[in-house]
Design a protein around this motif. Structure first.
Motif, PDB file in Angstrom:
ATOM      1  N   LYS A  87       0.830  -1.208   0.000  1.00 48.18           N
ATOM      2  CA  LYS A  87       0.000   0.000   0.000  1.00 48.18           C
ATOM      3  C   LYS A  87       0.866   1.262   0.000  1.00 48.18           C
ATOM      4  N   SER A  88       1.866   1.312   0.868  1.00 49.10           N
ATOM      5  CA  SER A  88       2.729   2.507   0.944  1.00 49.10           C
ATOM      6  C   SER A  88       3.412   2.780  -0.390  1.00 49.10           C
ATOM      7  N   ILE A  89       3.950   1.717  -0.993  1.00 42.30           N
ATOM      8  CA  ILE A  89       4.683   1.896  -2.253  1.00 42.30           C
ATOM      9  C   ILE A  89       3.703   2.249  -3.374  1.00 42.30           C
TER      10      ILE A  89
ATOM     11  N   HIS B 124       0.883   4.037  -3.162  1.00 42.03           N
ATOM     12  CA  HIS B 124       0.559   5.482  -3.099  1.00 42.03           C
ATOM     13  C   HIS B 124       1.686   6.297  -3.734  1.00 42.03           C
ATOM     14  N   ARG B 125       2.913   5.942  -3.365  1.00 42.12           N
ATOM     15  CA  ARG B 125       4.070   6.706  -3.867  1.00 42.12           C
ATOM     16  C   ARG B 125       4.195   6.549  -5.376  1.00 42.12           C
ATOM     17  N   ALA B 126       4.021   5.306  -5.867  1.00 42.54           N
ATOM     18  CA  ALA B 126       4.155   5.067  -7.311  1.00 42.54           C
ATOM     19  C   ALA B 126       3.163   5.951  -8.062  1.00 42.54           C
TER      20      ALA B 126
ATOM     21  N   GLY C 172      -4.604   8.206   5.520  1.00 39.28           N
ATOM     22  CA  GLY C 172      -3.659   9.182   6.065  1.00 39.28           C
ATOM     23  C   GLY C 172      -2.525   9.440   5.090  1.00 39.28           C
ATOM     24  N   THR C 173      -2.073   8.393   4.405  1.00 35.84           N
ATOM     25  CA  THR C 173      -0.955   8.575   3.468  1.00 35.84           C
ATOM     26  C   THR C 173      -1.379   9.501   2.325  1.00 35.84           C
ATOM     27  N   THR C 174      -2.611   9.309   1.820  1.00 38.16           N
ATOM     28  CA  THR C 174      -3.089  10.151   0.716  1.00 38.16           C
ATOM     29  C   THR C 174      -3.125  11.626   1.132  1.00 38.16           C
TER      30      THR C 174
ATOM     31  N   ALA D  31       8.729  10.323  14.436  1.00 37.29           N
ATOM     32  CA  ALA D  31       9.183   9.422  13.371  1.00 37.29           C
ATOM     33  C   ALA D  31       7.973   9.176  12.488  1.00 37.29           C
ATOM     34  N   SER D  32       7.969   9.701  11.271  1.00 31.77           N
ATOM     35  CA  SER D  32       6.824   9.513  10.386  1.00 31.77           C
ATOM     36  C   SER D  32       7.245   9.614   8.930  1.00 31.77           C
ATOM     37  N   ALA D  33       7.052   8.500   8.209  1.00 30.30           N
ATOM     38  CA  ALA D  33       7.406   8.498   6.786  1.00 30.30           C
ATOM     39  C   ALA D  33       6.434   9.359   5.988  1.00 30.30           C
ATOM     40  N   GLN D  34       5.208   9.504   6.492  1.00 30.77           N
ATOM     41  CA  GLN D  34       4.238  10.351   5.778  1.00 30.77           C
ATOM     42  C   GLN D  34       4.676  11.808   5.835  1.00 30.77           C
ATOM     43  N   VAL D  35       5.098  12.260   7.017  1.00 27.30           N
ATOM     44  CA  VAL D  35       5.534  13.652   7.162  1.00 27.30           C
ATOM     45  C   VAL D  35       6.806  13.877   6.345  1.00 27.30           C
TER      46      VAL D  35
ATOM     47  N   SER E 256      12.461   5.972   9.542  1.00 33.53           N
ATOM     48  CA  SER E 256      11.138   5.453   9.143  1.00 33.53           C
ATOM     49  C   SER E 256      11.281   4.864   7.741  1.00 33.53           C
ATOM     50  N   ARG E 257      10.216   4.223   7.255  1.00 33.40           N
ATOM     51  CA  ARG E 257      10.289   3.537   5.958  1.00 33.40           C
ATOM     52  C   ARG E 257      10.848   4.478   4.881  1.00 33.40           C
ATOM     53  N   ASP E 258      11.716   3.921   4.029  1.00 36.93           N
ATOM     54  CA  ASP E 258      12.442   4.787   3.091  1.00 36.93           C
ATOM     55  C   ASP E 258      12.019   4.559   1.634  1.00 36.93           C
TER      56      ASP E 258
ATOM     57  N   MET F 235       8.104  -1.435  12.585  1.00 35.54           N
ATOM     58  CA  MET F 235       6.993  -2.383  12.771  1.00 35.54           C
ATOM     59  C   MET F 235       5.719  -1.634  13.178  1.00 35.54           C
ATOM     60  N   ILE F 236       5.649  -0.347  12.792  1.00 36.58           N
ATOM     61  CA  ILE F 236       4.579   0.531  13.282  1.00 36.58           C
ATOM     62  C   ILE F 236       3.178  -0.039  13.005  1.00 36.58           C
ATOM     63  N   ASP F 237       2.977  -0.629  11.814  1.00 41.27           N
ATOM     64  CA  ASP F 237       1.638  -1.113  11.469  1.00 41.27           C
ATOM     65  C   ASP F 237       1.395  -2.547  11.936  1.00 41.27           C
ATOM     66  N   GLU F 238       2.437  -3.192  12.460  1.00 42.14           N
ATOM     67  CA  GLU F 238       2.316  -4.612  12.807  1.00 42.14           C
ATOM     68  C   GLU F 238       2.115  -4.849  14.305  1.00 42.14           C
TER      69      GLU F 238
ATOM     70  N   PHE G 189      -2.803   7.399  17.052  1.00 46.79           N
ATOM     71  CA  PHE G 189      -3.209   8.334  15.991  1.00 46.79           C
ATOM     72  C   PHE G 189      -3.406   7.642  14.651  1.00 46.79           C
ATOM     73  N   LYS G 190      -3.656   6.339  14.658  1.00 49.67           N
ATOM     74  CA  LYS G 190      -3.852   5.604  13.410  1.00 49.67           C
ATOM     75  C   LYS G 190      -5.356   5.550  13.082  1.00 49.67           C
ATOM     76  N   GLU G 191      -5.763   4.586  12.238  1.00 52.33           N
ATOM     77  CA  GLU G 191      -7.155   4.515  11.801  1.00 52.33           C
ATOM     78  C   GLU G 191      -8.093   4.335  12.989  1.00 52.33           C
TER      79      GLU G 191
HETATM   80  C1  S3P Z   1       3.014   5.161   6.046  1.00 58.20           C
HETATM   81  C2  S3P Z   1       3.691   5.532   7.176  1.00 58.20           C
HETATM   82  C3  S3P Z   1       3.259   5.151   8.520  1.00 58.20           C
HETATM   83  C4  S3P Z   1       2.306   3.966   8.490  1.00 58.20           C
HETATM   84  C5  S3P Z   1       1.227   4.127   7.459  1.00 58.20           C
HETATM   85  C6  S3P Z   1       1.828   4.283   6.080  1.00 58.20           C
HETATM   86  C7  S3P Z   1       3.504   5.628   4.733  1.00 58.20           C
HETATM   87  O1  S3P Z   1       2.573   6.240   9.108  1.00 58.20           O
HETATM   88  O2  S3P Z   1       1.742   3.770   9.761  1.00 58.20           O
HETATM   89  O3  S3P Z   1       0.373   3.000   7.459  1.00 58.20           O
HETATM   90  O4  S3P Z   1       3.060   5.099   3.696  1.00 58.20           O
HETATM   91  O5  S3P Z   1       4.351   6.519   4.719  1.00 58.20           O
HETATM   92  P1  S3P Z   1       3.358   7.431   9.862  1.00 58.20           P
HETATM   93  O6  S3P Z   1       4.081   8.221   8.844  1.00 58.20           O
HETATM   94  O7  S3P Z   1       2.276   8.245  10.526  1.00 58.20           O
HETATM   95  O8  S3P Z   1       4.248   6.753  10.843  1.00 58.20           O
END
Ligand code: S3P
Length: 426
Positions: free
Chosen positions: A21-23, A25-27, A94-96, A165-169, A192-194, A311-314, A339-341
């Motif tokens: 899902k994360s990849i 959205h970015r793609a 949230g990512t969108t 720590a937030s890959a979305q931000v 955070s995820r790269d 492992m934020i979502d796990e 602060f998730k869903e």
């Molecule tokens: C995501 C980052 C994480 C994650 C979310 C997807 C992303 O959120 O929990 O499901 O795609 O960048 P945060 O950036 O709020 O940690």
């Protein structure tokens, strides 16, 4: 829709995991910002990614479905977006909303971006602050929650130290950074995820990364074909199911193994899980491979703040694994889960308690004693896809039947979940 799950005797088989899902959205977003046409294969067709497609349509982007999960995106170039509608609906995603805010911040029109009831409760100050420092004009209510209105401006680069720590931000700032002249610098608190860093490199951005620093120079992305690896955050439900259901052995193919996402596998291995990981190939800078899992006796572990981002979502499904592990599992530094869903610390405690688990909610984490036999009961999705799937896996090991109300929440990230699970149940 409610779902009733019965105890399973064993899980066996080999399945392919749908796109991350994360990849995805970015793609979609980066291909839209690029010049030229990109083909995206194995895109997640879950509701969240459809929300991103619908927002991009509102910004004049042509995205065509070619086959089940293959999409063609006609890039607009970073400033070529047009305003088909001035209200964008990010649904539950949230990512969108956060990623697109980074783009809208630098486009020459005013838009409002909002989402469903759950999204309207989620914090946006974390993106409003850095994007405003870059010069964006962002209007949100007193509580800094959606809907937010963004009047795009010519942006200027910033040096930004991330408070969370937030890959979305991070990604919102990086997208805005592409729209600037000059170099934007981001200092991360924890890695955070790269995926953004990797895809920016793949699409020709001028970027340098050496944790904790990311430097991104303003400039144009160029289209390229993208293959989206399977989603480790979806695979993990079957990994834990196979660990907990006796006499199980399963293989999950085509799973993304980016090290910023595999903290859940590392934690389970520390708990004594029989998991073997075979890397197969690297595609568009992302590693993917096969995960084989068999039933295991688990022991408790400690998880701290520095472990959480990978492992934020796990955490919900790891909490279920901990109910079957010997000893006390302590999870700390996980306040972001509120602060998730849903408020995931509260929801997972309530859900697992209903099945008889010994779990205590802490301000920033969980304490779980195990092993505790689970007993089927009526429970909830809490309107949260990851809770719905965690409770379904719990149902596989609980005595009798487990009923999950509002199970349709799974469609947010993994509409194929039940079909895939049926293929593994013997
Ligand atoms: C995501 C980052 C994480 C994650 C979310 C997807 C992303 O959120 O929990 O499901 O795609 O960048 P945060 O950036 O709020 O940690």
């Amino acid at each position: 829709m409610d779902k009733v799950i019965s105890a399973a005797k064993s899980l066996k088989g080999v399945i392919d995991i749908p796109g991350d899902k994360s990849i995805s959205h970015r793609a979609l977003i980066f291909a839209s910002m690029a010049t030229g046409i990109s083909k995206i294969e194995n895109l997640s067709t879950a509701a969240d990614c459809m929300s991103t497609i619908s927002c991009l349509h509102s910004l004049g982007v042509k995205i065509e479905k070619q086959a089940d999960s293959t999409f063609m995106v006609e890039g607009k170039g970073r400033f070529g977006f047009t305003q088909q509608s001035n209200i964008l609906d990010a649904g539950n995603s949230g990512t969108t909303i956060r990623l697109l805010s980074g783009l809208l911040a630098g486009l020459p029109f005013e838009s409002t971006i909002t989402g469903d009831k759950s999204l309207q409760k989620r914090p946006m100050k974390r993106i409003i602050d850095p994007l405003s420092q870059m010069g964006a004009k962002i209007f949100a209510g007193d509580n800094n929650k959606p809907p937010i209105s963004i009047k795009g401006q010519k942006l200027t680069p910033i040096f930004y130290t991330m408070p969370v720590a937030s890959a979305q931000v991070k990604t919102a700032i990086m997208i805005a950074g592409l729209l600037c002249d000059g170099t934007t610098t981001i200092i991360e608190k924890y890695q955070s995820r790269d995926h953004t860093e990797r895809m920016f490199k793949y699409l020709g951005a001028s970027i340098s990364t050496a944790f904790p620093k990311i430097e991104i120079r303003g400039g144009q992305l160029t289209s390229a074909d993208i293959f989206v690896p399977g989603d480790i955050s979806s695979a993990i439900f079957f990994v834990v199911a196979a660990l907990l259901v006796k006499n199980s052995n399963i293989k999950l193919k085509n799973v993304g193994l980016n090290p910023t996402r595999t903290g859940c596998l590392t934690a389970l291995k520390k708990m004594g899980a029989n998991i073997s990981i075979t890397p197969d190939e690297i595609r568009n800078e992302e590693l993917l491979g096969t995960i084989e899992v068999s039933s295991s006796d688990l022991k408790a572990i400690n998880i701290g703040a520095e472990d959480i981002p990978s492992m934020i979502d796990e955490i919900p499904i790891l909490a279920l694994a901990a109910t079957q592990a010997k000893g006390k599992t302590i999870i700390l530094g996980a306040e972001e889960l509120r602060f998730k869903e849903s408020d995931r610390l509260k929801a997972i405690t309530d859900g697992l308690k209903r099945l008889g688990a010994s779990i205590i909610e802490k301000s920033d984490g969980l304490e779980i004693d195990g092993p505790t036999p689970l007993i089927g009961a009526e429970t909830e999705s809490y309107g949260d896809h990851r809770l719905a799937m965690t409770m379904a896996v719990a149902g596989l090991i609980a005595k009798g039947e487990t009923k999950i109300n509002n199970f349709e929440a799974v469609n947010i990230s993994f509409p194929e979940f039940m079909n895939n699970l049926q293929m593994l149940i013997n």
